[in-house]
Design a protein around this motif. Structure first.
Motif, PDB file in Angstrom:
ATOM      1  N   PHE A 206      35.806  54.484  23.346  1.00  0.00           N
ATOM      2  CA  PHE A 206      36.506  53.757  24.281  1.00  0.00           C
ATOM      3  C   PHE A 206      37.384  52.867  23.425  1.00  0.00           C
ATOM      4  N   HIS A 207      38.646  52.621  24.083  1.00  0.00           N
ATOM      5  CA  HIS A 207      39.664  51.923  23.328  1.00  0.00           C
ATOM      6  C   HIS A 207      40.162  50.958  24.260  1.00  0.00           C
ATOM      7  N   THR A 208      40.439  49.686  23.691  1.00  0.00           N
ATOM      8  CA  THR A 208      41.090  48.759  24.565  1.00  0.00           C
ATOM      9  C   THR A 208      42.501  49.164  24.920  1.00  0.00           C
ATOM     10  N   GLY A 209      43.299  48.443  25.652  1.00  0.00           N
ATOM     11  CA  GLY A 209      44.276  48.640  26.237  1.00  0.00           C
ATOM     12  C   GLY A 209      45.398  47.391  26.491  1.00  0.00           C
ATOM     13  N   TYR A 210      45.977  47.455  27.590  1.00  0.00           N
ATOM     14  CA  TYR A 210      47.122  46.341  28.128  1.00  0.00           C
ATOM     15  C   TYR A 210      47.079  46.241  29.492  1.00  0.00           C
ATOM     16  N   LEU A 211      47.939  45.189  29.801  1.00  0.00           N
ATOM     17  CA  LEU A 211      48.046  44.734  31.295  1.00  0.00           C
ATOM     18  C   LEU A 211      49.203  45.578  31.961  1.00  0.00           C
ATOM     19  N   ARG A 212      49.182  45.676  33.113  1.00  0.00           N
ATOM     20  CA  ARG A 212      50.367  46.283  33.763  1.00  0.00           C
ATOM     21  C   ARG A 212      50.693  45.188  35.166  1.00  0.00           C
ATOM     22  N   LEU A 213      51.809  44.506  35.122  1.00  0.00           N
ATOM     23  CA  LEU A 213      52.119  43.542  35.940  1.00  0.00           C
ATOM     24  C   LEU A 213      53.221  43.907  37.097  1.00  0.00           C
ATOM     25  N   GLY A 309      43.211  58.000  30.796  1.00  0.00           N
ATOM     26  CA  GLY A 309      43.409  56.410  30.881  1.00  0.00           C
ATOM     27  C   GLY A 309      42.531  56.120  31.952  1.00  0.00           C
ATOM     28  N   LEU A 310      42.094  54.834  32.056  1.00  0.00           N
ATOM     29  CA  LEU A 310      41.284  54.353  33.080  1.00  0.00           C
ATOM     30  C   LEU A 310      42.039  52.895  33.560  1.00  0.00           C
ATOM     31  N   ASP A 311      42.061  52.859  34.844  1.00  0.00           N
ATOM     32  CA  ASP A 311      42.587  51.629  35.360  1.00  0.00           C
ATOM     33  C   ASP A 311      41.767  50.935  36.090  1.00  0.00           C
ATOM     34  N   PHE A 312      41.643  49.445  35.684  1.00  0.00           N
ATOM     35  CA  PHE A 312      40.860  48.721  36.221  1.00  0.00           C
ATOM     36  C   PHE A 312      41.493  47.248  36.814  1.00  0.00           C
ATOM     37  N   MET A 313      40.877  46.597  37.957  1.00  0.00           N
ATOM     38  CA  MET A 313      41.540  45.482  38.420  1.00  0.00           C
ATOM     39  C   MET A 313      40.487  44.596  38.670  1.00  0.00           C
ATOM     40  N   LEU A 314      40.767  43.518  38.550  1.00  0.00           N
ATOM     41  CA  LEU A 314      39.950  42.097  38.685  1.00  0.00           C
ATOM     42  C   LEU A 314      40.465  41.697  40.055  1.00  0.00           C
ATOM     43  N   ASN A 326      43.258  58.944  34.718  1.00  0.00           N
ATOM     44  CA  ASN A 326      44.396  59.609  34.688  1.00  0.00           C
ATOM     45  C   ASN A 326      44.323  60.555  33.391  1.00  0.00           C
ATOM     46  N   THR A 327      44.518  61.930  33.788  1.00  0.00           N
ATOM     47  CA  THR A 327      44.442  62.758  32.581  1.00  0.00           C
ATOM     48  C   THR A 327      45.344  63.031  31.781  1.00  0.00           C
ATOM     49  N   ASN A 328      46.719  62.150  31.953  1.00  0.00           N
ATOM     50  CA  ASN A 328      47.755  62.355  31.200  1.00  0.00           C
ATOM     51  C   ASN A 328      48.290  60.881  31.096  1.00  0.00           C
ATOM     52  N   PRO A 329      47.718  59.878  30.547  1.00  0.00           N
ATOM     53  CA  PRO A 329      48.151  58.511  30.428  1.00  0.00           C
ATOM     54  C   PRO A 329      49.524  58.283  29.775  1.00  0.00           C
ATOM     55  N   ALA A 330      50.341  57.443  30.412  1.00  0.00           N
ATOM     56  CA  ALA A 330      51.753  57.312  29.828  1.00  0.00           C
ATOM     57  C   ALA A 330      51.668  56.975  28.540  1.00  0.00           C
ATOM     58  N   MET A 331      52.687  57.677  27.584  1.00  0.00           N
ATOM     59  CA  MET A 331      52.942  57.048  26.260  1.00  0.00           C
ATOM     60  C   MET A 331      53.997  56.851  25.862  1.00  0.00           C
ATOM     61  N   HIS A 332      54.764  56.075  26.704  1.00  0.00           N
ATOM     62  CA  HIS A 332      56.283  55.680  26.357  1.00  0.00           C
ATOM     63  C   HIS A 332      56.233  54.250  26.042  1.00  0.00           C
ATOM     64  N   THR A 333      56.895  54.136  24.653  1.00  0.00           N
ATOM     65  CA  THR A 333      56.888  52.800  24.039  1.00  0.00           C
ATOM     66  C   THR A 333      58.178  52.223  24.520  1.00  0.00           C
ATOM     67  N   ASN A 334      58.154  51.863  25.802  1.00  0.00           N
ATOM     68  CA  ASN A 334      59.703  51.192  26.132  1.00  0.00           C
ATOM     69  C   ASN A 334      59.430  49.607  26.191  1.00  0.00           C
ATOM     70  N   CYS A 335      58.366  48.897  25.558  1.00  0.00           N
ATOM     71  CA  CYS A 335      58.415  47.524  25.369  1.00  0.00           C
ATOM     72  C   CYS A 335      57.735  47.226  24.106  1.00  0.00           C
ATOM     73  N   PRO A 336      57.842  45.942  23.588  1.00  0.00           N
ATOM     74  CA  PRO A 336      57.051  45.612  22.490  1.00  0.00           C
ATOM     75  C   PRO A 336      55.845  45.815  22.436  1.00  0.00           C
ATOM     76  N   VAL A 337      54.856  45.470  23.559  1.00  0.00           N
ATOM     77  CA  VAL A 337      53.344  45.713  23.415  1.00  0.00           C
ATOM     78  C   VAL A 337      53.028  47.110  23.281  1.00  0.00           C
ATOM     79  N   LEU A 338      53.804  48.018  24.119  1.00  0.00           N
ATOM     80  CA  LEU A 338      53.352  49.335  23.911  1.00  0.00           C
ATOM     81  C   LEU A 338      53.586  50.111  22.395  1.00  0.00           C
ATOM     82  N   GLU A 339      54.856  49.286  22.135  1.00  0.00           N
ATOM     83  CA  GLU A 339      55.415  49.863  20.621  1.00  0.00           C
ATOM     84  C   GLU A 339      54.375  49.467  19.556  1.00  0.00           C
TER      85      GLU A 339
END
Length: 503
Positions: A206-213, A309-314, A326-339
């Protein structure tokens, strides 16, 4: 020993192929850093990283000689209907049965369109003003998703599907979470990662991730999908996305700071580090549950791994809801957090998978895994795990179905979900009265001699060692020891003083 294997393999040319357009540079940089080279032929490779499973020729895949980054049978969790069916089966309920309490706690009420009885049940439970979300089962990036508001709208859509054969793609309808937790008035979800680092034997992380707003403020009456769907593919349609792009992706640290600063920590009586403790453990537990629900449907092979890629909501009560896998989670580094996040994620993914593969081929123990840094081991079927000093809690399966927990310091580890393992023959359940002896007729001297000869021959035959494992599909694989999958649920690799010097 593994050091010598690494030095030996670096003397040989290891070639890779990358197909698609999702994080290619991240994969390429990580492999070249390890001494790998591009292959001149897409069919000649040691490792193939693809965007789609259809780009992998599984029939000609050379197990033990090649690596690929998708498990062929993963549709059981990476499609909406597949995930629904796997979880239903795991928790012992069908589409017509009431969802179990444990299932209801993390998965929204869902029905399959096209299944007459499920549609009938859906129409009986839907309210006049309720919002439901309709999703195609095989799509991602928010494609084909729309909202259905009220019972009459649902009837109209079902009638339209009945008349138009071209509109009958497989779909699910899911109860919309209408009261989500909002950040500055905007809806969000959480992307985390589940890595099947090897499938023979299984080692799952398991690996932690980020928030998408979302860019827009949340409004249930809005028909704009950029208000309701938070993935980046949908948000790019918003006219102000390029200006607000960096604010549509938050780190987990930003999320924790927001909870503390906005008073939500006190309001909900949360720990100051709730995001990294209770929320982290809950998502990790659900990641374990997802894998276990699919394990009997997956086809394990040496060299096959997968990153999901697992997507959760609160919601506004801080309940955690699973949206999709998701079998093909996005790997685009288009913002500082993803970089900051994604290059290390890909590099560690490849490091762990290559290490486990090379150890398997060389006949070396799986543990300790020197490449593990931020990934957390949540499941292993490797028989050398116990011998490697990995701390195992005392796990006692419960008779009740669903997720059970054991408190280990700051962790909540799932003991079992769904079906408990069968008791061993040494347990009290098997202690019964001995069977009556069968009466044997006296045999002549010749038959006795023949019986003795057959007995002698059978004793000289090769003994085949078998194991009793809880998964039906694993009973033929010798590398799985008795009941190991249950005893190694959500475990951590104990720190080893030699671990830093392995590579």
């Amino acid at each position: 020993m593994y050091n010598s294997i690494v030095r030996h393999t670096r003397l040989r040319k290891r070639r890779f192929v990358i197909c698609g357009n999702n994080g290619n540079s991240l994969v390429e940089n990580s492999l070249i850093k390890r001494g790998w080279e591009w292959s001149d032929d897409d069919d000649v490779f040691h490792l193939k990283w693809t965007e789609l499973k259809s780009q992998i020729d599984y029939e000609n895949f050379q197990e033990g000689k090649q690596m690929v980054n998708h498990i062929n049978s993963s549709n059981c969790i990476t499609t909406k209907a597949g995930l629904l069916n796997s979880l239903r089966s795991y928790f012992g309920c069908s589409g017509l049965q009431e969802m179990s309490t444990e299932f209801k706690q993390f998965f929204p009420e869902t029905y399959r369109l096209g299944e007459f009885r499920e549609q009938e049940k859906l129409l009986n439970v839907i309210g006049e003003d309720e919002i439901w979300i309709c999703k195609p089962t095989n799509s991602n990036q928010g494609k084909g998703i729309f909202l259905i508001k009220g019972k009459q709208s649902m009837l109209n859509y079902i009638d339209k599907r009945r008349k138009n054969i071209h509109a009958r793609c497989t779909r699910i309808v899911q109860r919309y979470i209408s009261r989500p937790l909002l950040l500055h008035g905007r809806k969000f979800d959480i992307r985390v990662y589940l890595l099947v680092g090897s499938s023979r034997p299984y080692n799952v992380f398991f690996h932690t991730g980020y928030l998408r707003l979302a860019v827009n403020e949340y409004d249930t009456s809005s028909d704009d999908l950029t208000t309701h769907l938070t993935n980046q593919y949908v948000q790019k349609r918003h006219k102000d996305y390029s200006k607000l792009k960096d604010d549509t992706v938050w780190s987990m640290e930003q999320f924790q700071n927001y909870l503390n600063e906005e008073g939500l920590t006190e309001k909900h009586s949360l720990k100051p580090d709730w995001v990294f403790t209770d929320l982290h453990d809950r998502m990790k537990t659900l990641a374990y549950t997802i894998f276990r629900s699919a394990q009997t449907s997956l086809v394990p092979k040496i060299g096959v791994f997968d990153l999901y890629g697992l997507d959760f909501m609160l919601d506004d009560s801080l309940n955690v809801w699973l949206l999709e896998v998701n079998t093909n989670p996005a790997m685009h580094t288009n913002c500082p957090v993803l970089e900051r996040l994604l290059p290390n994620l890909i590099d560690e993914t490849l490091g762990v998978c290559i290490e486990l593969y090379e150890k398997k081929v060389a006949g070396l123990p799986n543990f300790p895994i020197a490449s593990v840094d931020n990934f957390e081991l949540i499941y292993t079927a490797a028989k050398d795990a116990v011998l490697s000093g990995i701390h195992l809690p005392a796990l006692v399966p419960s008779k009740q179905s669903g997720i059970q927990y054991i408190n280990r310091g700051s962790e909540l580890a799932p003991i079992k979900c769904g079906h408990p393992p069968k008791p061993s023959k040494s347990s009290p359940e098997f202690k019964s009265k001995p069977a009556p002896k069968k009466l044997v007729k006296p045999a002549d001297t010749a038959s006795v001699s023949t019986a003795k000869t057959q007995k002698k021959r059978s004793s000289m035959a090769t003994t085949v060692k078998t194991y009793t494992v809880p998964n039906p599909t694993d009973t033929k694989r010798e590398e799985l020891p008795p009941q190991v999958p249950y005893k190694l649920a959500l475990i951590e690799v104990a720190p080893s003083p030699k671990q830093a010097n392995v590579l």
